[in-house]
Design a protein around this motif. Sequence first.
Motif, PDB file in Angstrom:
ATOM      1  N   GLY A 351       0.786  -1.222   0.000  1.00  0.00           N
ATOM      2  CA  GLY A 351       0.000   0.000   0.000  1.00  0.00           C
ATOM      3  C   GLY A 351       0.814   1.266   0.000  1.00  0.00           C
ATOM      4  O   GLY A 351       0.252   2.369   0.017  1.00  0.00           O
ATOM      5  N   GLY A 352       2.150   1.167   0.020  1.00  0.00           N
ATOM      6  CA  GLY A 352       3.013   2.342  -0.008  1.00  0.00           C
ATOM      7  C   GLY A 352       3.323   2.914   1.362  1.00  0.00           C
ATOM      8  O   GLY A 352       3.926   3.986   1.463  1.00  0.00           O
ATOM      9  N   THR A 353       2.954   2.196   2.437  1.00  0.00           N
ATOM     10  CA  THR A 353       3.166   2.700   3.791  1.00  0.00           C
ATOM     11  C   THR A 353       4.480   2.192   4.359  1.00  0.00           C
ATOM     12  O   THR A 353       4.814   1.011   4.216  1.00  0.00           O
ATOM     13  CB  THR A 353       2.014   2.261   4.713  1.00  0.00           C
ATOM     14  N   VAL A 354       5.215   3.079   5.024  1.00  0.00           N
ATOM     15  CA  VAL A 354       6.452   2.722   5.717  1.00  0.00           C
ATOM     16  C   VAL A 354       6.197   2.852   7.214  1.00  0.00           C
ATOM     17  O   VAL A 354       5.748   3.902   7.689  1.00  0.00           O
ATOM     18  CB  VAL A 354       7.623   3.619   5.292  1.00  0.00           C
ATOM     19  N   ARG A 355       6.472   1.791   7.952  1.00  0.00           N
ATOM     20  CA  ARG A 355       6.273   1.785   9.401  1.00  0.00           C
ATOM     21  C   ARG A 355       7.602   1.561  10.106  1.00  0.00           C
ATOM     22  O   ARG A 355       8.481   0.846   9.596  1.00  0.00           O
ATOM     23  CB  ARG A 355       5.283   0.688   9.818  1.00  0.00           C
ATOM     24  N   LEU A 356       7.736   2.120  11.310  1.00  0.00           N
ATOM     25  CA  LEU A 356       8.911   1.919  12.151  1.00  0.00           C
ATOM     26  C   LEU A 356       8.466   1.187  13.413  1.00  0.00           C
ATOM     27  O   LEU A 356       7.502   1.591  14.073  1.00  0.00           O
ATOM     28  CB  LEU A 356       9.558   3.248  12.509  1.00  0.00           C
ATOM     29  N   TRP A 357       9.194   0.103  13.736  1.00  0.00           N
ATOM     30  CA  TRP A 357       8.825  -0.765  14.845  1.00  0.00           C
ATOM     31  C   TRP A 357       9.926  -0.796  15.896  1.00  0.00           C
ATOM     32  O   TRP A 357      11.115  -0.823  15.564  1.00  0.00           O
ATOM     33  CB  TRP A 357       8.589  -2.196  14.357  1.00  0.00           C
ATOM     34  N   ASP A 358       9.511  -0.842  17.168  1.00  0.00           N
ATOM     35  CA  ASP A 358      10.420  -1.139  18.271  1.00  0.00           C
ATOM     36  C   ASP A 358      10.387  -2.646  18.447  1.00  0.00           C
ATOM     37  O   ASP A 358       9.387  -3.210  18.899  1.00  0.00           O
ATOM     38  CB  ASP A 358       9.956  -0.430  19.545  1.00  0.00           C
ATOM     39  N   LEU A 369       5.006   6.499   7.899  1.00  0.00           N
ATOM     40  CA  LEU A 369       5.554   7.470   6.957  1.00  0.00           C
ATOM     41  C   LEU A 369       4.905   7.228   5.595  1.00  0.00           C
ATOM     42  O   LEU A 369       5.008   6.137   5.034  1.00  0.00           O
ATOM     43  CB  LEU A 369       7.071   7.300   6.841  1.00  0.00           C
ATOM     44  N   GLU A 370       4.231   8.201   5.089  1.00  0.00           N
ATOM     45  CA  GLU A 370       3.564   8.047   3.805  1.00  0.00           C
ATOM     46  C   GLU A 370       4.030   9.173   2.894  1.00  0.00           C
ATOM     47  O   GLU A 370       3.747  10.338   3.128  1.00  0.00           O
ATOM     48  CB  GLU A 370       2.049   8.093   3.969  1.00  0.00           C
ATOM     49  N   GLY A 371       4.779   8.792   1.861  1.00  0.00           N
ATOM     50  CA  GLY A 371       5.351   9.847   1.049  1.00  0.00           C
ATOM     51  C   GLY A 371       5.141   9.711  -0.433  1.00  0.00           C
ATOM     52  O   GLY A 371       5.506  10.592  -1.191  1.00  0.00           O
ATOM     53  N   HIS A 372       4.534   8.598  -0.914  1.00  0.00           N
ATOM     54  CA  HIS A 372       4.399   8.383  -2.350  1.00  0.00           C
ATOM     55  C   HIS A 372       3.325   7.331  -2.569  1.00  0.00           C
ATOM     56  O   HIS A 372       3.091   6.489  -1.708  1.00  0.00           O
ATOM     57  CB  HIS A 372       5.724   7.904  -2.941  1.00  0.00           C
ATOM     58  N   ASP A 373       2.669   7.379  -3.732  1.00  0.00           N
ATOM     59  CA  ASP A 373       1.720   6.317  -4.026  1.00  0.00           C
ATOM     60  C   ASP A 373       2.474   5.111  -4.580  1.00  0.00           C
ATOM     61  O   ASP A 373       3.682   5.144  -4.779  1.00  0.00           O
ATOM     62  CB  ASP A 373       0.639   6.792  -5.001  1.00  0.00           C
ATOM     63  N   GLY A 374       1.753   4.035  -4.833  1.00  0.00           N
ATOM     64  CA  GLY A 374       2.392   2.820  -5.290  1.00  0.00           C
ATOM     65  C   GLY A 374       2.796   1.937  -4.130  1.00  0.00           C
ATOM     66  O   GLY A 374       2.366   2.122  -2.984  1.00  0.00           O
ATOM     67  N   ALA A 412      14.838   9.641  10.374  1.00  0.00           N
ATOM     68  CA  ALA A 412      14.196   8.516  11.056  1.00  0.00           C
ATOM     69  C   ALA A 412      13.596   8.913  12.395  1.00  0.00           C
ATOM     70  O   ALA A 412      12.630   8.292  12.852  1.00  0.00           O
ATOM     71  CB  ALA A 412      15.198   7.375  11.245  1.00  0.00           C
ATOM     72  N   ALA A 413      14.137   9.917  13.031  1.00  0.00           N
ATOM     73  CA  ALA A 413      13.633  10.336  14.345  1.00  0.00           C
ATOM     74  C   ALA A 413      12.381  11.191  14.229  1.00  0.00           C
ATOM     75  O   ALA A 413      11.371  10.953  14.901  1.00  0.00           O
ATOM     76  CB  ALA A 413      14.716  11.085  15.107  1.00  0.00           C
ATOM     77  N   SER A 414      12.420  12.193  13.346  1.00  0.00           N
ATOM     78  CA  SER A 414      11.290  13.129  13.256  1.00  0.00           C
ATOM     79  C   SER A 414      10.250  12.728  12.221  1.00  0.00           C
ATOM     80  O   SER A 414       9.102  13.176  12.280  1.00  0.00           O
ATOM     81  CB  SER A 414      11.820  14.524  12.918  1.00  0.00           C
ATOM     82  N   GLY A 415      10.638  11.888  11.253  1.00  0.00           N
ATOM     83  CA  GLY A 415       9.733  11.515  10.186  1.00  0.00           C
ATOM     84  C   GLY A 415       9.642  12.542   9.079  1.00  0.00           C
ATOM     85  O   GLY A 415       8.821  12.394   8.152  1.00  0.00           O
ATOM     86  N   ALA A 416      10.448  13.592   9.128  1.00  0.00           N
ATOM     87  CA  ALA A 416      10.421  14.634   8.110  1.00  0.00           C
ATOM     88  C   ALA A 416      11.153  14.163   6.852  1.00  0.00           C
ATOM     89  O   ALA A 416      12.205  13.517   6.932  1.00  0.00           O
ATOM     90  CB  ALA A 416      11.074  15.904   8.637  1.00  0.00           C
TER      91      ALA A 416
END
Length: 635
Positions: A351-358, A369-374, A412-416
């Motif tokens: 779905g184009g979603t990036v997740r960060l896991w502990d 983090l969602e930055g692009h389609d595809g 990676a820290a701020s998600g910007a």
Amino acid sequence: MTQQEEVQLWELDSGKRSGEPLDADELYKLSPTEILFGADLTLAVMYGCSSNLCRNSTPGIQLWDIETRQRQLLPVSAKAANLAFSTSGDMLAASAPDGSVHVWNVATRKLLATLRVPFPGEPSGLAFSPDGTMLALGQEDDGRILVWDVDRSRRSSPTNIPFSGDLYPEDIAFGPGDVVASGDGDGRVQLWDARSGRPRGTLKSGGVPIVSLAYGPDGTLATASGNGNLSLWDIERRQQDGLATSSGSRGGPDLMFDRKGALVSIGSDIRSWDVSRWGQIGEEIYHHQAAVTALAINSDGLLASGDERGVIRLWDLGSGQPSGPPLSGDRSGITALAFGSAGVLGSGDQGGTVRLWDTATGRETRRPLEGHDGAVASLSFSSDGASLAAGYRPGPNDPDWQRGRPIRVWDAASGAVIERPKIGFEGGVASVAFSPIGRFASAGADYLASWDTEIWDSQIIPQHYPRGGPYSAVAFSPDGKTLASSAIRFTPGDNRTVILWAMPSGAGRAEQLGEPLEAGRTRTNDGSFGALAFSPNGDLLAGAGKGGVQLWDVPSHEPIGERLGSFPASSIAVSPDGSQVIVGDSAGVVQAYPATIDDWLRSACALVSRNLSQRERDSYLGSEAPDQTACPEYG
């Protein structure tokens, strides 16, 4: 068969008895001499008379209904042998003492035909063609194979396939494409055209006698030697699949395939073999319920694997145990994984979603983090874990996919979003990678490029057209000085898809290091690799693709043996200590292969329980392996 000459049924999956033995009391002192399963729970058992006490019972072929335990004696079968069911199970054939062959209708139990033999002789094997239209008989006397067209058997003579000298077919098997396989006392496995009788090739030219053969449902041929070793053969390539494996039998066992495609050997014991992973050196670590689509390993030996159902599993390589419960990603399927610092795991999905896991808590560290389609095609953290890059490609439901700048780099820290590197070409991304010395590389449908991460100016790596793409994977060596890339080749048989590049330390250009790397042959037309990984010391390169797994010795640029694995491999990683290559494949298996010659050798010797032949050493260890790589414990 038991010592009381009973017929006992067994469940192959569990190894347990399936009910009581068939009622032998009604067949007093008759000895079961041959047993064969047909379709629809039908069992054919040939009973012979081995004692004067059995004169009140009638020897012959009894057809048993396994569910009802009812039986019926077939007519004209008193001294028959060499039973063969048609694939559909509607016909049963058996050879007679005079060399002729009887064929019965299984449903009606009536005799359909008697095939007369122009050359009477002792039978040695009997087999129907897969479609049931032809029947082959092996003969010991004068050494020959006879093949009938079953429908025309009364009006035409059989095809005669003579053997030379004193040889004869020890056993035969009928495969797809009107091909009959035979094994003989000189250890040869030969293929014959069933209609013309002409030779179609030789799989094995000599050695220990071949005593049994069987074709699997996918056309794979299994053979058993007189010393108890089992081998599988790829008929199209005329090559042996994997290493020959001991059946555990003191002599050559009989072979058959069950309905699920498992190979069954019947000798001093009964064993069932999963041929999908036949003769593999690797060891299964664990299994997903769906195809594995991504892998990542961190420096502490924590392994993460994701599958096409969106499940992420964590595994501690040190303890060999799961590390917490599975993580639930997007149900559309995990497409990329990468480890950052401090136990952070990044995942990308369809779905184009990036997740960060502990990974310690199993929880997400922040909003996705969602930055692009595809779909997310690839993820990579910078060496300090501060930056995370994602490459995107069209998803399964993205007809209007945005082609512009399909790479995102986040803090990676701020998600910007801190960078959207310009590629200069249109098309999706296949792979991204950070180097430890300030460079970034990406491969895609029509480009292979690198960037200096200080100024993010792109540099197309192949400087001369044609560029050699589409490109499918990139990976940096641990010191960042070498980049490995793989490209898709559209010419069948071209397996030189991987190139090594010397990366510049400053503003210079990447230079190709020697010729493209050779790889083992593959059954597919695509010899490329969708994932590449270096060992921690940079001496080993591993690639995973539709054609399996390939290892290379980087200093010599030579492949280490042939391709590994029976299923397309989607992802690959090397353990932190460099001892294992971890692979995820389309069957859902996460498997570990030895990464050194010594470990390969120990695993191969343990697998086959014998010494390795020169051909096996060349094929599985590489032709450069020293001669002492034999199994010392087997002489």
